[in-house]
Design a protein around this motif. Structure first.
Motif, PDB file in Angstrom:
ATOM      1  N   MET A   1      12.553  75.470  75.679  1.00 46.50           N
ATOM      2  CA  MET A   1      13.487  76.017  74.973  1.00 46.50           C
ATOM      3  C   MET A   1      14.709  74.836  74.709  1.00 46.50           C
ATOM      4  O   MET A   1      15.656  74.782  73.620  1.00 46.50           O
ATOM      5  N   LEU A   2      15.129  74.268  75.865  1.00 47.32           N
ATOM      6  CA  LEU A   2      16.198  72.638  75.878  1.00 47.32           C
ATOM      7  C   LEU A   2      15.308  71.577  74.912  1.00 47.32           C
ATOM      8  O   LEU A   2      17.170  71.077  74.363  1.00 47.32           O
ATOM      9  N   ALA A   5      16.789  73.319  71.600  1.00 49.43           N
ATOM     10  CA  ALA A   5      18.302  72.659  71.212  1.00 49.43           C
ATOM     11  C   ALA A   5      18.319  71.113  71.204  1.00 49.43           C
ATOM     12  O   ALA A   5      19.150  70.781  70.130  1.00 49.43           O
ATOM     13  N   ASN A   6      17.761  70.310  71.634  1.00 50.60           N
ATOM     14  CA  ASN A   6      17.862  68.862  71.602  1.00 50.60           C
ATOM     15  C   ASN A   6      17.499  68.789  70.351  1.00 50.60           C
ATOM     16  O   ASN A   6      18.284  68.024  69.432  1.00 50.60           O
ATOM     17  N   ILE A   8      17.660  70.017  67.410  1.00 56.10           N
ATOM     18  CA  ILE A   8      18.588  70.988  66.054  1.00 56.10           C
ATOM     19  C   ILE A   8      19.726  70.116  66.375  1.00 56.10           C
ATOM     20  O   ILE A   8      20.591  69.524  65.665  1.00 56.10           O
ATOM     21  N   ILE A   9      20.040  70.028  67.639  1.00 60.09           N
ATOM     22  CA  ILE A   9      21.266  68.761  68.203  1.00 60.09           C
ATOM     23  C   ILE A   9      21.453  67.675  67.206  1.00 60.09           C
ATOM     24  O   ILE A   9      21.813  67.235  66.311  1.00 60.09           O
TER      25      ILE A   9
END
Length: 161
Positions: A1-2, A5-6, A8-9
């Motif tokens: 999941m990280l 998220a990265n 998206i960031i």
């Protein structure tokens, strides 16, 4: 999941940077140019997959090389931005055609790094991109801050106007 998220960031930060790049904007006279790079670096360094454990030496070398390249590209980017002083004393900035060329070069270099990593069979986590993006932004900010101190100094030549 990280990793998701990265991504998206990264997309969000890049969209913000590109959208603001070619609009005239006041250079922040505060000392916060390091805040976003610090946040990106902290997120990147918290990822235990930053270094490929199966190819540790190659992974560290690739990441270190990427950081050095981003230091250079951040410096180039900082020098391509036009700076000027308004009548109220504020410093303004705006990207130029050279800034666009620097961005194209940056993307080409980044793709080259990924290609080299693929050839070496090194897994490259998105956190590595976050870390190098932080280095890029920090370097650009430092160059702009340094250049802003020299605006209107008759002893200083500004190669990109």
């Amino acid at each position: 999941m990280l990793g998701f998220a990265n991504i998206i960031i990264i997309i969000g930060v890049m969209a913000l940077i590109v959208s603001r790049q070619f609009r005239a904007q006041k250079l922040d006279d505060g000392r916060r140019f390091w805040l976003l790079p610090l946040i990106l670096g902290a997120i990147a360094l918290s990822d235990h997959k930053l270094i490929d454990s199966a190819h540790r030496t190659e992974s560290v070398a690739l990441l270190a090389g990427s950081i050095v390249v981003m230091l250079a590209m951040g410096s180039v980017w900082g020098w391509t931005v036009r700076l000027w002083r308004e009548s109220d004393g504020s410093i303004w900035m705006k990207g130029t055609g050279a800034t666009l060329a620097a961005w194209i070069g940056l993307i080409a270099v980044r793709l080259g790094v990924y290609a080299l990593g693929s050839v070496l069979h090194v897994h490259q986590a998105s956190s590595g991109l976050l870390l190098t993006l932080g280095v890029l932004l920090l370097t650009r900010g430092a160059v702009l801050k340094w250049r802003a101190r020299l605006v209107d100094d008759p002893r200083t030549l500004h190669p990109v106007a």
